[in-house]
Design a protein around this motif. Structure first.
Motif: not given
Length: 259
Positions: A173, A185-186, A221, A226, A228
């Motif tokens: 990230w 958010a990610g 998550h 993706r 998150e």
């Protein structure tokens, strides 16, 4: 939240092949002339659609590669599974080492669709001879890889599987946001649980359990393509993640540039 460290749109408009090189670190230390020299070093651009071994361990190399889009892994082939010893994000020179070494001691494997640019070693030799400041920035780039390797070695020995995985997510990230990717958010990623297992040095079963634990704790998550992250502070505290070794923000950043 951490914001992008450079004007992504302007840099990529002017330098579409190399506009992310050292973004969030020492790109501010390059003048426009040096940025243009860097852009013109890229002799060929290639789009690789399928997972591919870009370079194999021991292969003789006559050019180095900058990652323009996508993800690649540095890997070693073990007796039972591949081991990922680091990952690269857009803007990284993924194999400047082979300018000096000519043969890498590891593999370079693409993940998903990637775009790469190739720089002949003859052009890098000219930089070494005629552009000492740019040459030092290239050296800085390879030393960043070494700093990240050291952090990985330490964390693989210290942390449980769940914390290792959290540390990997925290680093991805941070590094994506440095180059204008990722969001508050990610981040989007083609990495799978099997590849996270290669990065964490465990089996896919262990990663599956770790992913479940992170989700149940509300820390991360993981979805298809993706990741998150509801709370950066919670993630980094859990992962025992200190971003100083990335030489972006923190005590090791070079805010005033090279002197």
């Amino acid at each position: 939240m951490l914001k992008a460290h450079f004007d992504n749109e302007a840099e990529l408009s002017s330098y579409p092949k190399t506009g992310r090189f050292l973004a969030g670190r020492l790109r501010h230390d390059m003048d426009d002339r040096e940025k243009q020299i860097l852009e013109e070093l890229v002799e060929e651009v290639s789009v690789i659609d399928e997972p591919t071994r870009i370079y194999a361990r021991g292969e003789i190399c006559s050019r180095s590669t900058i990652l323009i889009e996508g993800f690649v892994l540095r890997t070693l082939d073990g007796p039972k599974q591949r081991h990922a010893v680091s990952f690269q994000v857009p803007g990284d020179f993924i194999d400047l080492h082979n300018f000096a070494l000519k043969r890498l001691d590891h593999n370079i494997d693409s993940i998903g669709r990637v775009t790469v640019g190739y720089v002949p070693h003859e052009k890098l030799q000219d930089i070494m001879m005629n552009e000492p400041h740019l040459a030092r920035l290239f050296w800085f780039s390879t030393l960043l890889d070494a700093a990240m390797h050291r952090e990985w070695v330490m964390k693989l020995g210290q942390l449980t599987t769940t914390r290792r995985l959290a540390h990997i997510f925290a680093e991805i990230w941070r590094r994506l946001q440095m180059v204008g990717l990722g969001d508050e958010a990610g981040f989007d990623t083609p990495l799978t649980q099997a590849q996270y297992a290669e990065m964490a040095g465990v089996t896919a079963i262990h990663v599956n359990r770790a992913v479940k634990s992170l989700r149940e704790q509300g820390i991360v998550h993981v979805m298809r393509n993706r990741v998150e992250i509801p709370d950066r502070d919670a993630l980094e505290e859990f992962a025992q993640f200190d971003p100083d070794y990335l030489y972006g923000h923190g005590s090791l950043s070079l805010r005033e540039g090279l002197t």
